[in-house]
Design a protein around this motif. Structure first.
Motif, short mmCIF file in Angstrom:
data_model
loop_
_atom_site.label_atom_id
_atom_site.label_comp_id
_atom_site.label_asym_id
_atom_site.label_seq_id
_atom_site.Cartn_x
_atom_site.Cartn_y
_atom_site.Cartn_z
N UNK A 1 9.45 36.83 40.53
CA UNK A 1 8.95 37.69 39.51
C UNK A 1 8.52 39.00 40.25
N UNK A 2 8.34 40.05 39.12
CA UNK A 2 7.83 41.35 39.60
C UNK A 2 6.56 41.84 38.78
N UNK A 3 5.83 42.73 39.22
CA UNK A 3 4.84 43.21 38.13
C UNK A 3 5.14 44.59 37.65
N UNK A 4 4.99 44.88 36.57
CA UNK A 4 5.08 46.22 35.99
C UNK A 4 3.56 46.64 35.45
N UNK A 5 3.14 47.89 35.82
CA UNK A 5 1.88 48.27 35.77
C UNK A 5 1.71 49.49 34.49
N UNK A 6 0.77 49.13 33.31
CA UNK A 6 0.38 50.04 32.54
C UNK A 6 -0.79 50.96 33.00
N UNK A 7 -0.93 52.04 33.18
CA UNK A 7 -2.11 52.70 34.02
C UNK A 7 -3.10 52.88 32.85
N UNK A 8 -4.03 52.94 33.70
CA UNK A 8 -5.45 53.28 32.84
C UNK A 8 -5.27 54.53 32.68
N UNK A 9 -6.28 55.11 31.59
CA UNK A 9 -6.11 56.67 31.13
C UNK A 9 -7.48 56.96 30.98
N UNK A 10 -8.00 58.16 30.97
CA UNK A 10 -9.30 58.68 31.01
C UNK A 10 -9.60 60.02 30.17
N UNK B 1 6.40 52.24 28.03
CA UNK B 1 6.69 52.59 29.33
C UNK B 1 8.32 53.19 29.13
N UNK B 2 8.43 54.34 29.96
CA UNK B 2 9.67 55.05 29.88
C UNK B 2 9.94 55.99 28.69
N UNK C 1 7.03 57.99 28.08
CA UNK C 1 5.72 58.81 28.17
C UNK C 1 6.07 60.33 28.43
N UNK C 2 5.29 61.16 27.92
CA UNK C 2 5.26 62.77 28.23
C UNK C 2 5.76 62.72 29.79
N UNK C 3 6.66 63.79 30.19
CA UNK C 3 7.08 63.92 31.38
C UNK C 3 7.94 62.59 32.07
N UNK C 4 8.14 61.67 31.39
CA UNK C 4 9.01 60.48 32.09
C UNK C 4 10.22 61.06 32.30
N UNK C 5 10.72 60.11 33.58
CA UNK C 5 11.91 60.51 34.06
C UNK C 5 12.94 59.89 33.00
N UNK C 6 13.86 60.64 32.32
CA UNK C 6 14.73 60.14 31.12
C UNK C 6 16.33 60.31 31.40
N UNK C 7 16.51 61.43 32.18
CA UNK C 7 17.90 62.02 32.17
C UNK C 7 18.58 62.20 33.44
N UNK C 8 17.94 61.55 34.20
CA UNK C 8 18.56 61.59 35.84
C UNK C 8 19.85 60.46 36.11
N UNK C 9 19.90 59.57 34.98
CA UNK C 9 20.92 58.55 35.13
C UNK C 9 22.40 59.32 35.19
N UNK C 10 23.18 58.72 36.07
CA UNK C 10 24.67 59.08 36.05
C UNK C 10 25.31 58.77 34.66
N UNK C 11 24.56 57.77 34.07
CA UNK C 11 25.32 57.48 32.56
C UNK C 11 24.82 58.31 31.55
N UNK C 12 23.92 59.30 31.89
CA UNK C 12 23.13 60.06 30.80
C UNK C 12 21.97 59.24 30.33
N UNK D 1 17.58 54.68 37.37
CA UNK D 1 17.24 56.13 37.65
C UNK D 1 16.39 56.55 36.77
N UNK D 2 15.73 56.03 35.78
CA UNK D 2 14.82 56.29 34.82
C UNK D 2 13.51 55.87 34.82
N UNK D 3 12.59 56.32 33.96
CA UNK D 3 11.14 55.51 34.16
C UNK D 3 11.36 54.43 33.40
N UNK D 4 12.46 54.26 32.67
CA UNK D 4 12.32 52.81 31.84
C UNK D 4 12.11 51.63 32.79
N UNK D 5 11.55 50.60 32.24
CA UNK D 5 11.41 49.52 33.15
C UNK D 5 12.09 48.41 32.46
#
Length: 245
Positions: free
Chosen positions: A70-79, A96-97, A99-110, A128-132
């Motif tokens: 297993x792995x852990x995905x974390x949702x951040x605490x906000x203030x 997740x994936x 959010x504003x400023x998430x990395x969404x277009x760095x994938x070679x597949x678009x 390659x993106x912020x999608x988990x």
């Protein structure tokens, strides 16, 4: 009680929007980002830059099968959403994936809509993106938003120092010189805060019964007590590169 809290949160949010509009137009707004992710490249290969957004399961023993599988995905605490966010934990309701400023277009597949493995880092596979691997493969964005919103509401009701019940607990504690917490709460009944947090833990247990038994797509929400309310940790199956490119 829930409607009152929702109304109060809406009022505070509206107030916050008005304050933002009255600020200096030249002031740069605070940018949101998920601090539980970073970009890296496997030093042993000439591969693509990968977004590292799932982590070792530190809630299990190092020699356990759970840690291995297993792995852990974390949702951040906000203030930034309510007053007194330093003492009232709140978590991001952005999927997740997405959010504003998430990395969404760095994938070679678009631009991707689902999690896709693009490379290996530290003996694990990442995209390659912020999608988990959590959203939307294991749970939809809408479902996740509903869960986090409910958790945030319960936390607000538990920790709000100006609620009637918390104020009463504090007054009794002061009048009795801590006798109230040492004796009454130990042997008769617990404080409002402890009761609400216990209800929240039961809610998380119910969610785990619902989602952890889904074959191949099960996940588990880790008790907030284990993460000290600093992040909302979700245990997911370890992503495997079963379809190498």
């Amino acid at each position: 009680m829930g409607d009152d809290i929702d109304g109060d949160l809406s009022q505070r949010k509206s107030s916050g929007v008005m304050e933002e509009e009255n600020k200096d137009e030249n002031e740069v707004p605070v940018l949101f980002f998920n601090y539980h992710e970073f970009v890296a490249t496997d030093p042993n290969t000439v591969g693509p830059q990968l977004v590292i957004n799932h982590f070792p399961n530190n809630h299990s023993g190092l020699d356990s099968s759970t840690y291995r599988d297993t792995r852990i995905v974390r949702i951040p605490r906000i203030y930034s959403t309510i007053d007194m966010s330093d003492i009232i934990p709140q978590f991001s309701i952005f999927p997740l994936g997405e959010e504003p400023n998430a990395i969404i277009e760095n994938s070679a597949s678009g631009t991707l809509k689902t999690y896709k493995i693009e490379g290996e880092y530290d003996v694990n596979f990442f995209g390659q993106t912020s999608l988990t691997p959590l959203v939307p493969d294991l749970i939809t964005s809408d479902e996740l938003i509903l869960i986090v919103t409910r958790i945030n509401r319960e936390l607000y009701e538990a920790f709000d120092p100006y609620s009637v019940w918390n104020a009463l607990d504090n007054i009794l504690e002061l009048i009795t010189g801590t006798f109230y917490s040492k004796i009454v709460n130990t042997f008769i009944f617990e404080t409002h805060c402890k009761r609400k947090l216990a209800q929240l833990e039961l809610y998380i247990e119910e969610l785990n019964k619902k989602y952890s038994n889904i074959e191949g797509k099960g996940f588990k929400i880790i008790s907030l007590r284990r993460s000290a309310y600093l992040s909302l940790d979700i245990e997911i199956p370890r992503p495997l590169n079963i379809d190498p490119r």
